[in-house]
Structure formats: C-alpha cells, structure tokens
Write a protein that holds these residues in place. Structure first.
Motif, mmCIF file in Angstrom:
data_model
loop_
_atom_site.group_PDB
_atom_site.id
_atom_site.type_symbol
_atom_site.label_atom_id
_atom_site.label_comp_id
_atom_site.label_asym_id
_atom_site.label_seq_id
_atom_site.Cartn_x
_atom_site.Cartn_y
_atom_site.Cartn_z
ATOM 1 N N GLU A 121 -8.970 -8.579 18.086
ATOM 2 C CA GLU A 121 -7.997 -8.162 19.341
ATOM 3 C C GLU A 121 -6.363 -7.670 18.440
ATOM 4 O OE1 GLU A 121 -8.240 -7.917 22.455
ATOM 5 O OE2 GLU A 121 -10.461 -8.597 21.913
ATOM 6 N N PRO A 122 -5.801 -6.894 18.817
ATOM 7 C CA PRO A 122 -4.295 -6.681 18.555
ATOM 8 C C PRO A 122 -3.528 -7.948 18.209
ATOM 9 C CG PRO A 122 -4.715 -5.197 20.348
ATOM 10 C CD PRO A 122 -5.837 -6.237 20.284
ATOM 11 N N THR A 123 -3.067 -8.088 16.918
ATOM 12 C CA THR A 123 -2.223 -9.393 16.703
ATOM 13 C C THR A 123 -0.902 -9.244 16.024
ATOM 14 O OG1 THR A 123 -2.750 -11.443 15.758
ATOM 15 C CG2 THR A 123 -3.438 -9.521 14.438
ATOM 16 N N ARG A 124 -0.149 -10.258 16.109
ATOM 17 C CA ARG A 124 1.183 -10.255 15.327
ATOM 18 C C ARG A 124 1.048 -11.329 14.333
ATOM 19 N NH1 ARG A 124 7.045 -11.575 17.835
ATOM 20 N NH2 ARG A 124 5.975 -13.595 18.340
ATOM 21 N N VAL A 125 1.316 -11.024 13.265
ATOM 22 C CA VAL A 125 1.252 -11.815 12.350
ATOM 23 C C VAL A 125 2.698 -11.972 11.049
ATOM 24 C CG1 VAL A 125 -1.196 -11.654 11.547
ATOM 25 C CG2 VAL A 125 0.378 -10.369 10.415
ATOM 26 N N ALA A 126 3.006 -13.065 10.803
ATOM 27 C CA ALA A 126 3.861 -13.445 9.673
ATOM 28 C C ALA A 126 3.635 -13.467 8.532
ATOM 29 C CB ALA A 126 4.728 -14.696 10.111
ATOM 30 N N VAL A 127 4.097 -12.758 7.413
ATOM 31 C CA VAL A 127 3.433 -12.360 6.075
ATOM 32 C C VAL A 127 4.486 -12.672 5.259
ATOM 33 C CG1 VAL A 127 2.500 -10.592 4.689
ATOM 34 C CG2 VAL A 127 2.179 -10.390 6.934
#
Length: 185
Positions: A121-127
């Motif tokens: 699924e589309p996702t938001r991540v901290a990197v």
C-alpha cells in the motif's frame, strides 16, 4: 548503468533525516530466520534466484535497489510488511521491490514457494541515511536517532524499523549507502 530504485516524494529533509511518501509498489519477499546478516544473505539468495529466472517462465527480472530487511512482527492479519530483532523466533522479511511496469498479474510465478509476491500500500516513512557496513551497533544507534527525530516531529511509528541496503557487497565500506525507515502515521 544505474539500478532502479522505487519512486518516492520527500516532504521534509533535515540533515540525514527525511519524511517520504511511497506510492503502491509490488515486492517479492521471503521470511527467513537467524541473525540479521545471515538472514539477509539467505533471503537475498532466494530472491535473486527468483529474479534470475527461478520462475515459471524462466524470465529474468531487472535487479532493483535497495534490498530491505525488517524484523517480522506478530500480526493478526496477513503479513504485508515489517519484521523484528536479531535472533527473534519470528524471523525477518527480506524484500526486493519489483521494477516499474510490473503488476501481480504480469510477474512470473516464483518456483520456490518461500518467495511471495505482494502488493504494498502507499505509505509514509521516516528515514535516516548513513554509510558504512550497517553493523548491529550502527543499526541500533541510527534507529534510536530516527525514533527521536520522529518524536520531535510528532510522528507515530506504525511498525518496526526496516534496514535498506543499496550497494553490492564489493562496494568499499565507506561508500555504502544505507537507510533505516519506519512507517509512520
């Protein structure tokens, strides 16, 4: 020739930290057990077998970057992402993102039943980005830094950390590109 990487949009950059948004993607993944480095090597071999023709049509699929590894979490629904810590009995999910243009219907079926094709699924991540060999102390330190960054930005973690390794093993240690990612709300 550059290796294809999954597309994403950066919504915030602060030093070595980023917030990214990824679209829906298709991945080939395996679940393996053992210490982190042994597990990623075993997972890589299984996935490489698939993309180098170990599938029903004997089709080669272009290699992409990065290879990701996430500690497997105990979930109540079908597994589609993250994994746990070194030595955990649940294991690790090792994943290759498939090149653009493929769908679950157009990818050849893996010959090895351990290799699963999944829609992400589309996702938001901290990197957090870092170089080096990605040894366990480095991973722990960068994970703590990433969690602190998320706390400062009021981001809620929605899974375990994922280690992304971008370079082949023959790359000099100080040139290796690594990232730790945590899915966030």
């Amino acid at each position: 020739m550059a290796t294809e990487e999954p597309p994403y949009t950066v919504t915030l950059t602060e030093g070595s930290f980023e917030i990214r948004e990824y679209p829906s993607l298709i991945a080939a993944e395996v679940i393996v057990t053992g210490p982190r480095n042994e597990a990623v090597n075993a997972g890589f071999r299984l996935l490489a077998g698939y993309i180098f023709g170990g599938n029903t049509t004997r089709q080669s699929i272009a290699m992409t970057s990065p290879v990701t590894q996430t500690p497997k979490e105990n979930e109540k629904i079908a597994m589609t992402a993250p994994v746990t810590q070194s030595g955990d009995e649940l294991g690790w999910t090792v994943r290759f993102i498939m090149p653009k243009g493929y769908t679950l219907n157009t990818l050849p079926i893996p010959n090895d039943p351990k290799v699963k094709l999944v829609a992400l699924e589309p996702t938001r991540v901290a990197v957090v980005k870092f170089s080096g060999l990605a040894k366990e102390p480095d991973i722990i330190e960068h994970t703590q830094q990433l969690k602190q960054f998320m706390l400062e930005k009021k981001l809620v973690a929605a899974g375990s950390e994922t280690l992304a390794r971008y370079d082949p093993p023959w790359t000099l240690w100080f040139l290796r590109r690594n990232e730790l990612m945590i899915k966030c709300l």
